[in-house]
Motif scaffolding. Sequence first.
Motif, PDB file in Angstrom:
ATOM      1  N   TYR A  32       8.625 -19.750 129.321  1.00 32.71           N
ATOM      2  CA  TYR A  32       9.088 -20.263 128.040  1.00 32.71           C
ATOM      3  C   TYR A  32       8.326 -21.509 127.629  1.00 32.71           C
ATOM      4  O   TYR A  32       8.019 -21.709 126.458  1.00 32.71           O
ATOM      5  CB  TYR A  32      10.593 -20.557 128.082  1.00 32.71           C
ATOM      6  CG  TYR A  32      11.390 -19.327 127.801  1.00 32.71           C
ATOM      7  CD1 TYR A  32      11.621 -18.924 126.490  1.00 32.71           C
ATOM      8  CD2 TYR A  32      11.880 -18.542 128.828  1.00 32.71           C
ATOM      9  CE1 TYR A  32      12.325 -17.766 126.221  1.00 32.71           C
ATOM     10  CE2 TYR A  32      12.585 -17.394 128.572  1.00 32.71           C
ATOM     11  CZ  TYR A  32      12.809 -17.006 127.270  1.00 32.71           C
ATOM     12  OH  TYR A  32      13.494 -15.860 127.008  1.00 32.71           O
ATOM     13  N   LEU A  33       7.997 -22.331 128.611  1.00 33.05           N
ATOM     14  CA  LEU A  33       7.271 -23.555 128.288  1.00 33.05           C
ATOM     15  C   LEU A  33       5.903 -23.220 127.702  1.00 33.05           C
ATOM     16  O   LEU A  33       5.515 -23.728 126.638  1.00 33.05           O
ATOM     17  CB  LEU A  33       7.118 -24.417 129.550  1.00 33.05           C
ATOM     18  CG  LEU A  33       6.465 -25.769 129.335  1.00 33.05           C
ATOM     19  CD1 LEU A  33       7.298 -26.602 128.389  1.00 33.05           C
ATOM     20  CD2 LEU A  33       6.302 -26.510 130.653  1.00 33.05           C
ATOM     21  N   VAL A  34       5.188 -22.321 128.396  1.00 35.42           N
ATOM     22  CA  VAL A  34       3.846 -21.959 127.917  1.00 35.42           C
ATOM     23  C   VAL A  34       3.944 -21.282 126.562  1.00 35.42           C
ATOM     24  O   VAL A  34       3.153 -21.556 125.638  1.00 35.42           O
ATOM     25  CB  VAL A  34       3.144 -21.053 128.949  1.00 35.42           C
ATOM     26  CG1 VAL A  34       1.856 -20.504 128.397  1.00 35.42           C
ATOM     27  CG2 VAL A  34       2.872 -21.837 130.216  1.00 35.42           C
ATOM     28  N   LEU A  35       4.958 -20.435 126.412  1.00 40.48           N
ATOM     29  CA  LEU A  35       5.153 -19.751 125.136  1.00 40.48           C
ATOM     30  C   LEU A  35       5.339 -20.764 124.009  1.00 40.48           C
ATOM     31  O   LEU A  35       4.725 -20.660 122.938  1.00 40.48           O
ATOM     32  CB  LEU A  35       6.410 -18.882 125.245  1.00 40.48           C
ATOM     33  CG  LEU A  35       6.380 -17.524 124.554  1.00 40.48           C
ATOM     34  CD1 LEU A  35       5.235 -16.694 125.095  1.00 40.48           C
ATOM     35  CD2 LEU A  35       7.709 -16.810 124.801  1.00 40.48           C
ATOM     36  N   TRP A  61      -2.749 -25.230 122.938  1.00 37.23           N
ATOM     37  CA  TRP A  61      -3.225 -24.461 124.083  1.00 37.23           C
ATOM     38  C   TRP A  61      -3.876 -25.290 125.177  1.00 37.23           C
ATOM     39  O   TRP A  61      -3.783 -24.944 126.344  1.00 37.23           O
ATOM     40  CB  TRP A  61      -4.110 -23.292 123.640  1.00 37.23           C
ATOM     41  CG  TRP A  61      -5.259 -23.706 122.772  1.00 37.23           C
ATOM     42  CD1 TRP A  61      -5.260 -23.764 121.422  1.00 37.23           C
ATOM     43  CD2 TRP A  61      -6.539 -24.134 123.209  1.00 37.23           C
ATOM     44  NE1 TRP A  61      -6.450 -24.216 120.972  1.00 37.23           N
ATOM     45  CE2 TRP A  61      -7.268 -24.444 122.062  1.00 37.23           C
ATOM     46  CE3 TRP A  61      -7.140 -24.279 124.471  1.00 37.23           C
ATOM     47  CZ2 TRP A  61      -8.571 -24.904 122.126  1.00 37.23           C
ATOM     48  CZ3 TRP A  61      -8.433 -24.730 124.532  1.00 37.23           C
ATOM     49  CH2 TRP A  61      -9.140 -25.044 123.356  1.00 37.23           C
ATOM     50  N   PRO A  62      -4.536 -26.439 124.858  1.00 34.71           N
ATOM     51  CA  PRO A  62      -5.085 -27.198 126.008  1.00 34.71           C
ATOM     52  C   PRO A  62      -3.985 -27.650 126.947  1.00 34.71           C
ATOM     53  O   PRO A  62      -4.138 -27.622 128.174  1.00 34.71           O
ATOM     54  CB  PRO A  62      -5.756 -28.410 125.356  1.00 34.71           C
ATOM     55  CG  PRO A  62      -5.882 -28.096 123.913  1.00 34.71           C
ATOM     56  CD  PRO A  62      -4.822 -27.118 123.574  1.00 34.71           C
ATOM     57  N   VAL A  63      -2.854 -28.033 126.357  1.00 36.80           N
ATOM     58  CA  VAL A  63      -1.740 -28.466 127.206  1.00 36.80           C
ATOM     59  C   VAL A  63      -1.238 -27.295 128.040  1.00 36.80           C
ATOM     60  O   VAL A  63      -0.938 -27.437 129.235  1.00 36.80           O
ATOM     61  CB  VAL A  63      -0.601 -29.035 126.346  1.00 36.80           C
ATOM     62  CG1 VAL A  63       0.515 -29.561 127.220  1.00 36.80           C
ATOM     63  CG2 VAL A  63      -1.118 -30.124 125.445  1.00 36.80           C
ATOM     64  N   ALA A  64      -1.184 -26.120 127.411  1.00 31.55           N
ATOM     65  CA  ALA A  64      -0.727 -24.943 128.151  1.00 31.55           C
ATOM     66  C   ALA A  64      -1.624 -24.691 129.349  1.00 31.55           C
ATOM     67  O   ALA A  64      -1.149 -24.379 130.451  1.00 31.55           O
ATOM     68  CB  ALA A  64      -0.705 -23.734 127.222  1.00 31.55           C
ATOM     69  N   ILE A  65      -2.916 -24.860 129.147  1.00 30.21           N
ATOM     70  CA  ILE A  65      -3.836 -24.638 130.266  1.00 30.21           C
ATOM     71  C   ILE A  65      -3.585 -25.664 131.369  1.00 30.21           C
ATOM     72  O   ILE A  65      -3.543 -25.345 132.555  1.00 30.21           O
ATOM     73  CB  ILE A  65      -5.298 -24.718 129.773  1.00 30.21           C
ATOM     74  CG1 ILE A  65      -5.571 -23.513 128.875  1.00 30.21           C
ATOM     75  CG2 ILE A  65      -6.268 -24.737 130.947  1.00 30.21           C
ATOM     76  CD1 ILE A  65      -6.908 -23.544 128.210  1.00 30.21           C
TER      77      ILE A  65
END
Lengths: 495, 115, 308, 141
Positions: free
Chosen positions: A401-404, A412-416
Amino acid sequence: MTTHLPILQVIIPLLAAPFCIFLRIPRLVGIFAILVSAAAFLVSCGLLQQVITAGTISYKLGGWPAPWGIEYRIDILNVYLLLLVSAMSTIVLVAAQTSIKKELPEDRHVFFYTSFLLCLTGLLGILATADAFNVFVFLEISALSTYTMIALGTDRRALTASYQYLIMGTIGATFIIIGVGLMYMMTGTLNMYDLAERLPEVNTSRTVLSAFGFFIVGVCLKLALFPLHLWLPNAYAFAPSIATAFLAATATKVAVYLLIRLVFSIFGIEFVVTVLPMQEIFMVLGLAGIFAASVSAIYQLNIKRLFAYSSVAQIGYMILGLAIGTKLGLVATLVHMFNHALMKAAVFLAIGGAVYRIHSAQLIHFAGLGRKMPLTMAAIVIGGLSLIGVPLTVGFVSKWYLVLALLENGWWPVAILVLMSSLLAVMYVWRTVEWIYFTPPRINIDDVTEAPLSQLIPIWILVLANIYFGLNTSLTVGLSKMAAESLYGIFGGVL
Amino acid sequence: MELVLDIISWIFLVTGCFFCLTGAVGLLRFPDFFSRIHAASITDTLGAGLILIGLMFQSGGWGLVMPKLVLILLFSLLASTTASHAIAKAALKSGLKPEVSSADEPSEGESSSKL
Amino acid sequence: MSDLFAVVMLSGIYSLISASLFLDLDAVDVAFTEASVGAGISTLLMLASLKLVSRYQKKTRYKPILAFFVVVTTGAMLIYGTLDMPHFGTADAPVHTHVAPRYLNESMGEIGVPNVVTSVLASYRGYDTLGETLVIFTAGIGVMALLMVSKQTKQESKKLIPADMQQQIILRIVAKMMIPLILMFALYVQFHGDYGPGGGFQAGVIFAAGIILYTMLFGLSTSQEVFKATTIELFTAAGVLLYGGVGVVCMLLGGNFLDYDFLKHDPVHGQHLGILLVELGVGITVASVMMIIFFKFTWRTVKHKYKK
Amino acid sequence: MNILGLYNYWIVVVLMLIGFYIVIAHENLIKKLVGLSIFQTSVFFFYISMGKITGATAPILDEKYELYSNPLPHVLILTAIVVGIATTALGLALVVRIQEAYGSIEERDIQEQDAHDQLECQLEAYGPSSMEISDEQEQDE
């Protein structure tokens, strides 16, 4: 009696705590504490049902209407956390019966259980109340009893850890009352919902900004957000295992709840993200916390300290979810609060089980334990996998859920970075696994056996919950979504 | 009548203040611990006592305030003298000797560090 | 300053001055409490613990730069916050116009107690006060758990403890005269709290102070013959239970928790009774917790003195 | 804007900062607690000042007076004073225990002893080669 459920939630443990002093016999007090905690759990189940059918419940203490008296207001967010806290305390207390016996001298058992119940009271009180000053009072109840529980640890470092926490915690609490005072000064009220109504008139004033600042800093001290986390690792490492398990599962969650209340219900998310750069600050601090704490965790030699650092990292994830500022981000935070409580309680209880047998929390003394106590160690491993975020565990759900939420917002950089941080988690969990399974024992563990049944059962309930809620997310995600809806509902959900 | 009471009361108050002031000056200027404690106890007894008496005249009749003030006066006299006694005795016990001879130059630094 | 004794005394004086300032700012109850707590009990506890640790601080060089930075930032934030505040002493600030007027205007009719602070403390915000009592109880539990003295030490040292102040005849006589009066004053403060400043908390502290004075002069074992440690432990809990019990009774009689209106047929009488009872609860808990904390510290001193 | 109307709050701020500075900069554990109480007391001042109305009297109802100061901050601060003394008492009990366990109440001495304990654990785990790691860690904390 059903109309009194909100207050029963808090006063059952509140009155039970002094009653413990009258009971005096440690065994009896222990069982009494379980019963009380179970009763609190049942009450919160009842509340859940009421909230779902009838919506937000308001309870006027002393019969005085809201801004003049103190009000309890239970909405879906409160009940979600009330459920979490009371469930965790019940499970942990079941395991406490044997664990405490080994870790504390007998004449302190009554005091430990009393403190435990007081701490439970404090946490439940913070969750249920809708009065800003009442929050402070219950915060102090939970804090003082926490200091006591930590200081009861056998290592002498428990004392310094407790002292350090006392200083930091009191500074945090004082900051919170400065914040409440400033808000009160500008609005003349202490009730959270009344504040929410009256703050928008004055929310461009500098006083309100600094009120917000003080409240945030105070709460962040309590929840051990990255640069303010220094008290946490020692406190968790040297407290009795039961206290660690309970605190790790609940205390920081309650602080996160306060933060959410402040941001969403009192000030309103609009104000927070438009007037202040809170999103950026939270994002940076959350990420910094995740990385710094995970790296520190890798180097730890005390297994409790290792997972304590991991707790700091996990708080980073929760804050990151908040920083996104969208509904999905909030859902991620809420889900993670529940899931993290499940995994940390399982891990710390399992460690407690091992400490029960080998009287040490040093990682090297865990060497070779994998063969001697397979079930307990398996619990640590599953908890660890959950921390990493392996599919089929709860950890996966929250990371998902966090990545979503991050991707939905285009971060997206934070997701990575979040995904990369999982690698760090892999490292510290692997290090534990390596010691437990692949290293020859350093101390004599020939007559070490599995942890006693009264600990194994709660541990495995938690472990199974870890897996169950990883597969069936309807309860956690469902409730989180409802809570997020209602929080955004108040302010129309602009973002 | 009221004017007379007022004047009397103010005389008491002003003298009380004067003694408080002298007490404070003495506390700072006196050479050793024991003379200082003498100065300090003047503030307690004469200073506070006179001020309280002055206030009694201000209290306006025999209401609830008057007996309260009398009680305060009594208690403060009892308590402050006992406290001074205890402090002096403690000092003497822990080896602090009064500086009696006038030949010795009282050294300012030493006595202030003892306070 | 490296003499901690002086530090503690100065902080006591600071509290006393604060108390007079509170008085000047019309907060009589707060001034009363600050005087009895800040200048009284807290100084006393600090001195008691100084007896157990070294009196002089070691001279250390520390780097205050980071601390200075943090403090200056906080200060800047605070000053920034003050800039938009309503001015000091103005009557039309939001604080005075929103919630407070009801307390001042209606409380006489609703509760019937002239001291508004008492009526807000014990009734409108009675739940906060329950919390506060619980905080004190928590601290008591904490100190009891931390400074436990085993039965063995107690029995061994029972004969050994001399009354330290045997020779202090003047002190003893004056104290003998004063202590009953102090205790009576405590009771006056306890039951007069509705009309003047005071209430359960202040009364509890004063009561404890009287007993502590007795303990200091006549020895721990003498005073523990009357105030047995185990009994006081029970009393710490009894006060909280009394307070909470009043709340529960209100609930059973059909009201909300702590709604004293239901205690009697006439709401105002009910309120009166309720306030009296809960203040008693507060007083009992506070007095016994303060006593037990002091006793625990003293036991430690005794233990150190006679174990070596 | 008449800046002088805020003088009271500024005095409070200065007091607060003095207390706060003592808490975080000093190393003696008792002094820290004293600082903490100064810090808290100044917060009390802050609350009480906001309840004050010029020319008003203490909130004990009487027919003679009309204007009363706001009682609510007084109530809050009564509670806060109690919380303060509770914290101080618990803190002192901890200090006493720390003195017994470490023989000192100076933060630096205690940290040195703790670091020593930590080092012993490391030696047990990895042998003497791990000295460099331990240095890094001390800096981290």
